[in-house]
Design a protein around this motif. Structure first.
Motif, short mmCIF file in Angstrom:
data_model
loop_
_atom_site.label_atom_id
_atom_site.label_comp_id
_atom_site.label_asym_id
_atom_site.label_seq_id
_atom_site.Cartn_x
_atom_site.Cartn_y
_atom_site.Cartn_z
N ASP A 147 0.87 -1.16 0.00
CA ASP A 147 0.00 0.00 0.00
C ASP A 147 0.92 1.22 0.00
OD1 ASP A 147 -1.63 2.21 1.08
OD2 ASP A 147 -3.12 0.68 1.55
N VAL A 148 0.67 2.17 -0.89
CA VAL A 148 1.57 3.32 -1.02
C VAL A 148 1.55 4.25 0.19
CG1 VAL A 148 1.51 3.27 -3.54
CG2 VAL A 148 -0.13 4.70 -2.31
N ARG A 149 0.62 4.03 1.12
CA ARG A 149 0.56 4.88 2.31
C ARG A 149 1.48 4.39 3.43
NH1 ARG A 149 -5.61 4.37 3.26
NH2 ARG A 149 -4.98 2.27 2.71
N GLY A 150 2.04 3.22 3.29
CA GLY A 150 2.94 2.72 4.31
C GLY A 150 4.22 3.54 4.37
N LEU A 151 4.66 3.87 5.57
CA LEU A 151 5.90 4.63 5.72
C LEU A 151 7.08 3.77 5.31
CD1 LEU A 151 5.23 6.40 9.12
CD2 LEU A 151 5.36 7.48 6.87
N HIS A 152 7.99 4.36 4.54
CA HIS A 152 9.14 3.63 4.03
C HIS A 152 10.23 4.61 3.61
CE1 HIS A 152 6.90 4.73 0.41
NE2 HIS A 152 8.06 4.66 -0.22
N ARG A 153 11.38 4.05 3.23
CA ARG A 153 12.45 4.87 2.68
C ARG A 153 13.41 3.98 1.91
NH1 ARG A 153 16.44 6.35 7.79
NH2 ARG A 153 17.08 4.20 8.23
N GLY A 154 14.14 4.60 1.01
CA GLY A 154 15.23 3.93 0.33
C GLY A 154 16.49 4.08 1.16
N THR A 155 17.43 3.14 0.98
CA THR A 155 18.68 3.17 1.74
C THR A 155 19.86 3.23 0.79
OG1 THR A 155 18.92 0.76 1.85
CG2 THR A 155 17.60 1.81 3.59
N PRO A 156 21.03 3.58 1.29
CA PRO A 156 22.21 3.71 0.43
C PRO A 156 22.66 2.38 -0.19
CG PRO A 156 22.60 4.73 2.57
CD PRO A 156 21.33 3.97 2.67
N ASN A 157 23.10 2.46 -1.41
CA ASN A 157 23.77 1.34 -2.06
C ASN A 157 25.26 1.50 -1.76
OD1 ASN A 157 24.97 -0.50 -3.77
ND2 ASN A 157 23.64 -0.05 -5.50
N ARG A 158 25.85 0.54 -1.10
CA ARG A 158 27.26 0.62 -0.72
C ARG A 158 28.14 -0.24 -1.64
NH1 ARG A 158 26.40 3.64 3.56
NH2 ARG A 158 24.80 3.16 5.07
N THR A 159 27.58 -0.62 -2.79
CA THR A 159 28.34 -1.43 -3.74
C THR A 159 28.59 -0.63 -5.02
OG1 THR A 159 26.48 -2.41 -4.97
CG2 THR A 159 27.10 -3.46 -2.87
N ASP A 160 29.43 -1.15 -5.87
CA ASP A 160 29.73 -0.49 -7.15
C ASP A 160 28.68 -0.79 -8.22
OD1 ASP A 160 32.09 0.64 -6.21
OD2 ASP A 160 33.27 -1.14 -6.73
N ILE A 161 27.72 -1.66 -7.93
CA ILE A 161 26.75 -2.10 -8.93
C ILE A 161 25.39 -1.50 -8.62
CG2 ILE A 161 25.64 -4.13 -9.96
CD1 ILE A 161 28.14 -5.73 -9.02
N PRO A 162 24.76 -0.77 -9.57
CA PRO A 162 23.42 -0.23 -9.33
C PRO A 162 22.43 -1.34 -8.98
CG PRO A 162 24.38 0.70 -11.31
CD PRO A 162 25.29 -0.42 -10.87
N ARG A 163 21.40 -1.00 -8.18
CA ARG A 163 20.39 -1.96 -7.75
C ARG A 163 19.01 -1.52 -8.29
NH1 ARG A 163 16.11 -1.07 -5.80
NH2 ARG A 163 16.67 -0.05 -3.87
N PRO A 164 18.64 -1.97 -9.51
CA PRO A 164 17.34 -1.56 -10.07
C PRO A 164 16.17 -2.36 -9.51
CG PRO A 164 18.53 -2.93 -11.64
CD PRO A 164 19.44 -2.74 -10.46
N MET A 165 15.10 -1.65 -9.19
CA MET A 165 13.85 -2.24 -8.71
C MET A 165 12.72 -1.64 -9.55
SD MET A 165 12.26 -3.92 -6.00
CE MET A 165 13.29 -3.71 -4.56
N VAL A 166 11.96 -2.48 -10.22
CA VAL A 166 10.82 -2.01 -11.01
C VAL A 166 9.67 -1.69 -10.05
CG1 VAL A 166 9.10 -2.67 -12.75
CG2 VAL A 166 11.49 -3.34 -13.04
N VAL A 167 8.98 -0.60 -10.34
CA VAL A 167 7.81 -0.18 -9.58
C VAL A 167 6.66 -0.03 -10.57
CG1 VAL A 167 6.81 1.55 -8.04
CG2 VAL A 167 9.29 1.16 -8.03
N ILE A 168 5.60 -0.80 -10.34
CA ILE A 168 4.39 -0.66 -11.14
C ILE A 168 3.28 -0.24 -10.19
CG2 ILE A 168 2.73 -1.79 -12.67
CD1 ILE A 168 4.90 -3.81 -13.38
N GLY A 169 2.64 0.87 -10.49
CA GLY A 169 1.56 1.36 -9.66
C GLY A 169 0.21 0.99 -10.24
#
Length: 182
Positions: A106-128
């Motif tokens: 549910d988009v109302r849930g409190l959340h946050r993104g965190t730092p990527n500490r690696t050299d490789i990007p971390r892609p996450m698909v988001v479909i609303g």
């Protein structure tokens, strides 16, 4: 799709298609919701009206920028959820995922993104997906006419309220996420 339809209605609309991709040097996002309440004057939240379906394109580990969520806060006002975080009644939990996993939230849930500490990007698909009557232009999908013509009837129906464009070349290169973080 059955889960999305069960939560936000049989006539569900696909309203967002994006990726969240923290890279080395990224930082913590502020804890937020992805949508404001429908009725901010009420002390109680409504049933779901918009969902985010997330799936990673790589394994999500504690090192490469997992999504953190405060479980159950989608049913609280933002202020009450933040108060419970502050008082440690609830906490932010990192969500690690394997390639192929799916997270529905549910988009109302409190959340946050965190730092990527690696050299490789971390892609996450988001479909609303949202109820058919909810229009939030900050998360719409610009659908190229040529692509739309190749889609199934079901896919065209899911995208029916999004703007159809001749080309994506006029679209801004990046979205400003903070413009719809609440």
């Amino acid at each position: 799709m059955a889960i999305a339809a069960g939560l936000v209605g049989e006539d569900v609309v696909m309203c967002q298609l994006a990726t969240d991709t923290p890279r080395l040097g990224s930082d913590y996002q502020a804890t937020h919701r992805d949508a404001p309440p429908l009725f901010p004057e009420m002390a109680q939240e409504t049933p779901p009206f918009q969902l985010a379906i997330n799936f990673p394109l790589v394994d999500v580990t504690l090192e490469n920028g997992p999504f953190e969520v405060a479980r159950g806060t989608h049913l609280l006002t933002k202020e009450e959820g933040l108060r419970r975080l502050e008082s440690v009644e609830v906490g932010l939990e990192p969500i690690t995922l394997n390639l192929g996993d799916v997270m529905i939230r549910d988009v109302r849930g409190l959340h946050r993104g965190t730092p990527n500490r690696t050299d490789i990007p971390r892609p996450m698909v988001v479909i609303g997906y949202s109820r058919r009557w909810l229009f939030r232009p900050e998360v719409s999908i610009q659908v190229p006419r040529a692509a739309l013509e190749t889609l199934s009837d079901r896919a065209r129906h899911l995208l029916r309220f999004n703007p159809v464009v001749e080309t994506l070349e006029a679209k801004p290169a990046t979205e400003i996420y903070q413009s719809y973080a609440y």
